[in-house]
Design an enzyme around this catalytic site. Structure first.
Site, PDB file in Angstrom:
ATOM      1  N   ARG A 105      56.900  91.142  27.908  1.00 39.10           N
ATOM      2  CA  ARG A 105      57.103  89.736  28.245  1.00 39.10           C
ATOM      3  C   ARG A 105      55.963  88.874  27.714  1.00 39.10           C
ATOM      4  O   ARG A 105      56.148  87.728  27.347  1.00 39.10           O
ATOM      5  CB  ARG A 105      57.227  89.578  29.760  1.00 39.10           C
ATOM      6  CG  ARG A 105      57.517  88.165  30.164  1.00 39.10           C
ATOM      7  CD  ARG A 105      57.337  87.809  31.641  1.00 39.10           C
ATOM      8  NE  ARG A 105      57.408  88.832  32.612  1.00 39.10           N
ATOM      9  CZ  ARG A 105      56.323  89.314  33.267  1.00 39.10           C
ATOM     10  NH1 ARG A 105      55.120  88.847  33.009  1.00 39.10           N
ATOM     11  NH2 ARG A 105      56.462  90.238  34.173  1.00 39.10           N
ATOM     12  N   TYR A 141      64.345  62.144  26.119  1.00 41.69           N
ATOM     13  CA  TYR A 141      65.520  63.034  26.089  1.00 41.69           C
ATOM     14  C   TYR A 141      66.081  63.176  27.512  1.00 41.69           C
ATOM     15  O   TYR A 141      65.334  63.502  28.448  1.00 41.69           O
ATOM     16  CB  TYR A 141      65.055  64.375  25.519  1.00 41.69           C
ATOM     17  CG  TYR A 141      66.075  65.475  25.464  1.00 41.69           C
ATOM     18  CD1 TYR A 141      67.193  65.384  24.637  1.00 41.69           C
ATOM     19  CD2 TYR A 141      65.916  66.639  26.214  1.00 41.69           C
ATOM     20  CE1 TYR A 141      68.120  66.411  24.569  1.00 41.69           C
ATOM     21  CE2 TYR A 141      66.832  67.675  26.146  1.00 41.69           C
ATOM     22  CZ  TYR A 141      67.934  67.556  25.331  1.00 41.69           C
ATOM     23  OH  TYR A 141      68.848  68.574  25.253  1.00 41.69           O
ATOM     24  N   ASP A 179      56.813  64.938  22.616  1.00 45.23           N
ATOM     25  CA  ASP A 179      57.986  65.673  22.140  1.00 45.23           C
ATOM     26  C   ASP A 179      58.201  65.254  20.688  1.00 45.23           C
ATOM     27  O   ASP A 179      58.624  64.136  20.408  1.00 45.23           O
ATOM     28  CB  ASP A 179      59.201  65.339  23.022  1.00 45.23           C
ATOM     29  CG  ASP A 179      60.455  66.118  22.618  1.00 45.23           C
ATOM     30  OD1 ASP A 179      60.541  66.566  21.465  1.00 45.23           O
ATOM     31  OD2 ASP A 179      61.366  66.249  23.463  1.00 45.23           O
ATOM     32  N   LYS A 208      66.309  72.854  16.972  1.00 47.11           N
ATOM     33  CA  LYS A 208      66.793  71.874  16.014  1.00 47.11           C
ATOM     34  C   LYS A 208      66.361  72.256  14.590  1.00 47.11           C
ATOM     35  O   LYS A 208      66.954  73.113  13.988  1.00 47.11           O
ATOM     36  CB  LYS A 208      66.318  70.473  16.408  1.00 47.11           C
ATOM     37  CG  LYS A 208      66.580  70.136  17.903  1.00 47.11           C
ATOM     38  CD  LYS A 208      68.045  69.941  18.199  1.00 47.11           C
ATOM     39  CE  LYS A 208      68.401  69.827  19.686  1.00 47.11           C
ATOM     40  NZ  LYS A 208      67.642  68.878  20.467  1.00 47.11           N
TER      41      LYS A 208
HETATM   42  C1  LIG Z   1      67.467  68.897  21.875  1.00 48.61           C
HETATM   43  C2  LIG Z   1      66.213  68.322  22.353  1.00 48.61           C
HETATM   44  C3  LIG Z   1      65.467  68.943  23.353  1.00 48.61           C
HETATM   45  C4  LIG Z   1      65.948  70.180  24.048  1.00 48.61           C
HETATM   46  O1  LIG Z   1      66.096  71.282  23.203  1.00 48.61           O
HETATM   47  P1  LIG Z   1      67.041  72.509  23.605  1.00 48.61           P
HETATM   48  O2  LIG Z   1      66.586  73.597  22.737  1.00 48.61           O
HETATM   49  O3  LIG Z   1      68.443  72.068  23.365  1.00 48.61           O
HETATM   50  O4  LIG Z   1      66.807  72.797  25.075  1.00 48.61           O
HETATM   51  C5  LIG Z   1      64.275  68.366  23.738  1.00 48.61           C
HETATM   52  N1  LIG Z   1      63.836  67.237  23.184  1.00 48.61           N
HETATM   53  C6  LIG Z   1      64.531  66.607  22.223  1.00 48.61           C
HETATM   54  C7  LIG Z   1      63.979  65.355  21.625  1.00 48.61           C
HETATM   55  C8  LIG Z   1      65.733  67.116  21.777  1.00 48.61           C
HETATM   56  O5  LIG Z   1      66.433  66.478  20.844  1.00 48.61           O
END
Ligand SMILES: *Cc1c(COP(=O)(O)O)cnc(C)c1O
Length: 390
Positions: free
Chosen positions: A58, A111, A183, A208
């Protein structure tokens, strides 16, 4: 691979070289995927001393380490941890800095699921949240309380794409000893240098653009020296870990991220310019457009723009939007993004501190890696359907 002589590598090189040591693995270009829970120790003494590099699946495996090192080098932070989703990376960053009784400031353009976490889960643990205007700049100082521990930024914002003045907000926060979390999913470290602009903790929803092929969920959190220990402790105490095959997909995606982003950018540029001139469109939300209100700061701080943008349509019936979206051939309808394929969805904007002024529906488009002329033809047919149904 070792660093070439003569100074730091450029990011396009780093995504190719970072986290790889081929001659530790018989010359194999890619780090092998280690599936592991149990790690054996050769003696009782070794078991009890706990100073073996790998002690428990882990916590750390060579597979986890390879991607952590690669992201950390690309970010220019002190250390990185991996999370099973991008949302988990956002929530972990907040949990690493805030404790019961504390207060956090979060951009109103955040988000949506990060907002839900603050409102439901952080609140339950006695941490309060104030949302603020993404364009607040140095004015954020007026919102600081004696128990404010973190400012959470996202630039450009989800769905509305406002660019934040990160260096100004960060300098203001640091003067009050408040941590800055960013973020950075939209820009990635290739297009925005989070630490260079004052972030203490940088989050990427690697689902993404890092993974880039719509086939794995992954998040990363990178911290500077000051915040790394609390980040690692919180990550470890929560028991967070990521399966090796998903880590491998993230690492594989990373190698081509620079070339993919260039093409996402080129396609988004074509699409946003073309859409801006269409009579059905009120405005396009994309900071790389010179007409965008965030363009000056984007130009000052960013090295590029990715493939995700918003489009405010002129007011029309919901049925007309449905007619457009339902007939698209190349643009799929789905919430995640950052893969090679183009996407289109309605944007449901939820603000509490500010109002996002718009009259018509807002849609969100991800420009994939298809030929831009084919994408324009698909959008052209879609807007024709919209017009006919209006
Ligand atoms: C999609 C997204 C997230 C979350 O990502 P996941 O892998 O889908 O949990 C967080 N912040 C932003 C800006 C996003 O576009």
């Amino acid at each position: 691979m070792s660093k070439p002589e003569g100074g730091p590598k450029r990011p396009e090189t780093t995504v190719v070289t970072a986290g790889r040591k081929p001659f530790d693995h018989h010359g194999l270009v890619n780090p092998p995927v280690y599936h592991a829970s149990t790690m054996l120790h050769p003696t009782l003494e070794a078991l009890e001393k706990r100073d073996q590099r790998y002690t428990y699946g882990r916590r750390l495996t060579p597979t986890i380490e390879a991607l952590q090192n690669a992201i950390c080098e690309l970010e220019g932070g002190a250390g990185t941890v991996l999370c099973p989703s991008g949302l988990q990376a956002c929530t972990l960053a907040l949990m690493s800095v805030a404790s019961s009784g504390d207060h956090v400031l979060v951009t109103d353009s955040v988000y949506g699921p990060t907002r839900t976490f603050c409102d439901k889960t952080l609140a339950r643990f006695g941490i309060s949240t104030t949302y603020f205007d993404p364009l607040i700049g140095a004015g954020i100082e007026r919102l600081f309380k004696s128990n404010t521990r973190a400012v959470f930024l996202e630039s450009p914002g989800s769905l509305t794409f406002e660019i934040q003045d990160v260096p100004t907000i960060a300098a203001t926060a640091h003067a009050a000893n408040i941590a800055v979390i960013l973020d950075n999913t939209w820009a990635t470290p290739l297009f925005f240098d989070a630490f260079g602009h004052g972030a203490d903790i940088a989050v990427i929803a690697a689902t993404k653009y890092v993974v880039g092929h719509s086939d794995a969920m992954l998040g990363t959190v990178t911290a500077n020296d000051k915040h790394l220990k609390r980040l690692r402790d919180t990550h470890g105490n929560l028991g967070l870990t990521v399966g090796p095959d998903d880590i491998y997909l993230g690492q594989r995606g990373l190698r081509t991220m620079a070339v993919r982003l260039k093409q996402h950018e080129a396609n988004a540029k074509r699409l946003t310019e073309w859409l801006s001139a269409r009579p059905e469109v009120a405005r396009v939300l994309y900071p790389a457009l010179p007409s965008d209100p965030g363009h000056a700061i984007w130009k000052r701080d960013f090295k590029g723009a990715s493939g995700l943008f918003g489009v405010e349509l002129k007011p029309c019936p919901d049925d007309a939007v449905a007619a457009m979206l339902n007939g698209m051939q190349l643009f799929g309808m789905g919430w995640s993004w950052g893969g090679y394929e183009s996407l289109i969805v309605p944007a449901h904007i939820n603000r509490t501190a500010t109002k996002f002024a718009h009259q018509g529906s807002v849609i969100r488009i991800h420009a994939g890696l298809e030929n831009a002329d084919d994408l324009l033809a698909d959008l052209d047919a879609g807007l024709d359907r919209l017009k006919k149904a209006a």
